[in-house]
Design a protein around this motif. Structure first.
Motif, PDB file in Angstrom:
ATOM      1  N   THR A  30       0.578  -1.221  -0.114  1.00  0.00           N
ATOM      2  CA  THR A  30       0.015   0.076  -0.010  1.00  0.00           C
ATOM      3  C   THR A  30       0.845   1.334   0.101  1.00  0.00           C
ATOM      4  O   THR A  30       1.609   1.448   1.007  1.00  0.00           O
ATOM      5  N   ALA A  31       0.832   1.934  -1.209  1.00  0.00           N
ATOM      6  CA  ALA A  31       1.415   3.333  -1.118  1.00  0.00           C
ATOM      7  C   ALA A  31       1.198   3.904   0.070  1.00  0.00           C
ATOM      8  O   ALA A  31       0.015   4.250   0.402  1.00  0.00           O
ATOM      9  N   GLY A  32       2.450   4.547   0.988  1.00  0.00           N
ATOM     10  CA  GLY A  32       2.176   5.359   2.045  1.00  0.00           C
ATOM     11  C   GLY A  32       1.680   4.440   3.246  1.00  0.00           C
ATOM     12  O   GLY A  32       1.506   4.978   4.282  1.00  0.00           O
ATOM     13  N   GLY A  33       1.953   3.126   3.402  1.00  0.00           N
ATOM     14  CA  GLY A  33       1.557   2.417   4.452  1.00  0.00           C
ATOM     15  C   GLY A  33       2.602   2.536   5.412  1.00  0.00           C
ATOM     16  O   GLY A  33       3.811   2.445   5.110  1.00  0.00           O
ATOM     17  N   VAL A  34       2.344   2.773   6.682  1.00  0.00           N
ATOM     18  CA  VAL A  34       3.359   2.751   7.828  1.00  0.00           C
ATOM     19  C   VAL A  34       3.031   1.601   8.835  1.00  0.00           C
ATOM     20  O   VAL A  34       4.150   1.271   9.592  1.00  0.00           O
ATOM     21  N   GLY A  35       2.031   0.822   8.863  1.00  0.00           N
ATOM     22  CA  GLY A  35       1.960  -0.236   9.671  1.00  0.00           C
ATOM     23  C   GLY A  35       0.779  -0.897   9.863  1.00  0.00           C
ATOM     24  O   GLY A  35      -0.302  -0.504   9.311  1.00  0.00           O
ATOM     25  N   ALA A  36       0.801  -2.311  10.171  1.00  0.00           N
ATOM     26  CA  ALA A  36      -0.655  -3.045  10.514  1.00  0.00           C
ATOM     27  C   ALA A  36      -0.325  -3.862  11.604  1.00  0.00           C
ATOM     28  O   ALA A  36       0.729  -4.292  12.217  1.00  0.00           O
ATOM     29  N   VAL A  37      -1.520  -4.216  12.046  1.00  0.00           N
ATOM     30  CA  VAL A  37      -1.696  -4.871  13.414  1.00  0.00           C
ATOM     31  C   VAL A  37      -2.857  -5.938  13.418  1.00  0.00           C
ATOM     32  O   VAL A  37      -3.768  -5.420  13.090  1.00  0.00           O
ATOM     33  N   LEU A  38      -2.604  -6.989  13.852  1.00  0.00           N
ATOM     34  CA  LEU A  38      -3.383  -8.146  14.135  1.00  0.00           C
ATOM     35  C   LEU A  38      -3.917  -8.107  15.549  1.00  0.00           C
ATOM     36  O   LEU A  38      -2.956  -8.374  16.211  1.00  0.00           O
ATOM     37  N   MET A  39      -4.994  -7.759  16.010  1.00  0.00           N
ATOM     38  CA  MET A  39      -5.205  -7.674  17.374  1.00  0.00           C
ATOM     39  C   MET A  39      -6.516  -8.215  17.927  1.00  0.00           C
ATOM     40  O   MET A  39      -7.468  -8.047  17.110  1.00  0.00           O
ATOM     41  N   GLY A  40      -6.296  -8.445  19.208  1.00  0.00           N
ATOM     42  CA  GLY A  40      -7.819  -8.852  19.792  1.00  0.00           C
ATOM     43  C   GLY A  40      -8.431  -7.667  20.393  1.00  0.00           C
ATOM     44  O   GLY A  40      -7.833  -6.526  20.548  1.00  0.00           O
TER      45      GLY A  40
ATOM     46  N   TYR B 155     -11.006 -10.849  16.987  1.00  0.00           N
ATOM     47  CA  TYR B 155      -9.760 -10.258  16.443  1.00  0.00           C
ATOM     48  C   TYR B 155      -9.990  -9.587  15.247  1.00  0.00           C
ATOM     49  O   TYR B 155     -11.187  -9.657  14.456  1.00  0.00           O
ATOM     50  N   PHE B 156      -9.226  -8.369  15.032  1.00  0.00           N
ATOM     51  CA  PHE B 156      -9.369  -7.502  13.894  1.00  0.00           C
ATOM     52  C   PHE B 156      -8.154  -7.118  13.406  1.00  0.00           C
ATOM     53  O   PHE B 156      -7.187  -7.384  14.324  1.00  0.00           O
ATOM     54  N   ILE B 157      -7.867  -6.435  12.295  1.00  0.00           N
ATOM     55  CA  ILE B 157      -6.831  -6.077  11.704  1.00  0.00           C
ATOM     56  C   ILE B 157      -6.978  -4.625  11.467  1.00  0.00           C
ATOM     57  O   ILE B 157      -7.904  -4.095  11.033  1.00  0.00           O
ATOM     58  N   ALA B 158      -5.871  -3.662  11.829  1.00  0.00           N
ATOM     59  CA  ALA B 158      -5.778  -2.508  11.532  1.00  0.00           C
ATOM     60  C   ALA B 158      -4.734  -1.858  10.637  1.00  0.00           C
ATOM     61  O   ALA B 158      -3.480  -2.453  11.002  1.00  0.00           O
ATOM     62  N   LEU B 159      -4.865  -1.188   9.788  1.00  0.00           N
ATOM     63  CA  LEU B 159      -3.710  -0.849   8.928  1.00  0.00           C
ATOM     64  C   LEU B 159      -3.885   0.751   8.846  1.00  0.00           C
ATOM     65  O   LEU B 159      -4.652   1.491   8.755  1.00  0.00           O
ATOM     66  N   THR B 160      -2.570   1.384   9.218  1.00  0.00           N
ATOM     67  CA  THR B 160      -2.283   2.775   9.239  1.00  0.00           C
ATOM     68  C   THR B 160      -1.538   2.999   8.042  1.00  0.00           C
ATOM     69  O   THR B 160      -0.547   2.682   7.743  1.00  0.00           O
ATOM     70  N   LEU B 161      -1.839   4.326   7.479  1.00  0.00           N
ATOM     71  CA  LEU B 161      -1.240   4.950   6.111  1.00  0.00           C
ATOM     72  C   LEU B 161      -1.099   6.507   6.174  1.00  0.00           C
ATOM     73  O   LEU B 161      -1.950   6.989   6.893  1.00  0.00           O
ATOM     74  N   GLN B 162      -0.185   6.887   5.662  1.00  0.00           N
ATOM     75  CA  GLN B 162      -0.143   8.424   5.663  1.00  0.00           C
ATOM     76  C   GLN B 162      -1.395   8.918   4.736  1.00  0.00           C
ATOM     77  O   GLN B 162      -2.073   8.356   3.939  1.00  0.00           O
TER      78      GLN B 162
END
Lengths: 119, 119
Positions: free
Chosen positions: B13-23, B88-95
């Motif tokens: 993902t252009a601008g992607g900075v992090g992703a987390v798989l979390m409860g 569980y969910f997944i979260a993606l952070t991008l610019q």
């Protein structure tokens, strides 16, 4: 004035079912709802104000820039929330098969008008 | 396995900075972060788990169908959250100037793979 803008946004969005102009304290300034089977849209709006307040608090803590927009997709609805001022936001609910992009555009288009009217 | 999927989503993902798989309890199973100036992305993820928990609770109460996706736009970032299972969910952070649509697509594309691996 507020009522007319809300009605225009809801009626201008395919699948639009309601919009509310609300404080982060959960008290609505104005709202416009179409009848919707099996769901109390008034209650939806009030419940979401808790969510928005929590998001705003989180964004403030994290120093990641002001909260601008939140979109929530559930099995039946989209809810699009746009922050207006430090005290108020607008929320639009639409059916899942509604025109999400148009709703988002109309919220953005009318945001400045609403901010001006609020201050 | 999880780490590889997260890395593919962020790097794809252009601008992607992090992703987390979390409860929903705020405990991460796996995460992948690029260095990001002035923001503790680990903290971002944990704080957002509270938001997601609140949204999930609200959606459950309101009987508007299960929560599927949440998108939050702030001054600096987009955060896209996709519900995977009851836990569980997944979260993606991008610019902010990143490719939101691509990020959302990759989360959707890999959701089934993650669900299968989680169960």
């Amino acid at each position: 004035m507020f009522a007319e803008i809300l009605r225009e946004i809801v009626d201008g969005t395919a699948g639009g079912v309601g919009a509310v102009l609300m404080g982060y304290d959960g008290i609505a300034i104005e709202q416009y709802f179409k009848p919707c089977d099996g769901v109390d849209l008034q209650m939806v709006a009030v419940e979401y104000s808790n969510v928005v307040k929590e998001i705003k608090r989180t964004v403030d803590i994290l120093n990641t820039g002001a909260m601008e927009e939140v979109a929530i997709k559930t099995g039946r609805f989209y809810v699009i929330i746009r922050a207006l001022t430090e005290e108020y936001f607008i929320a639009l609910t639409l059916q899942r098969d509604g025109n999400f992009g148009k709703g988002r555009y109309l919220l953005l288009r009318d945001a400045q008008k609403l901010v001006a009217a609020l201050s």
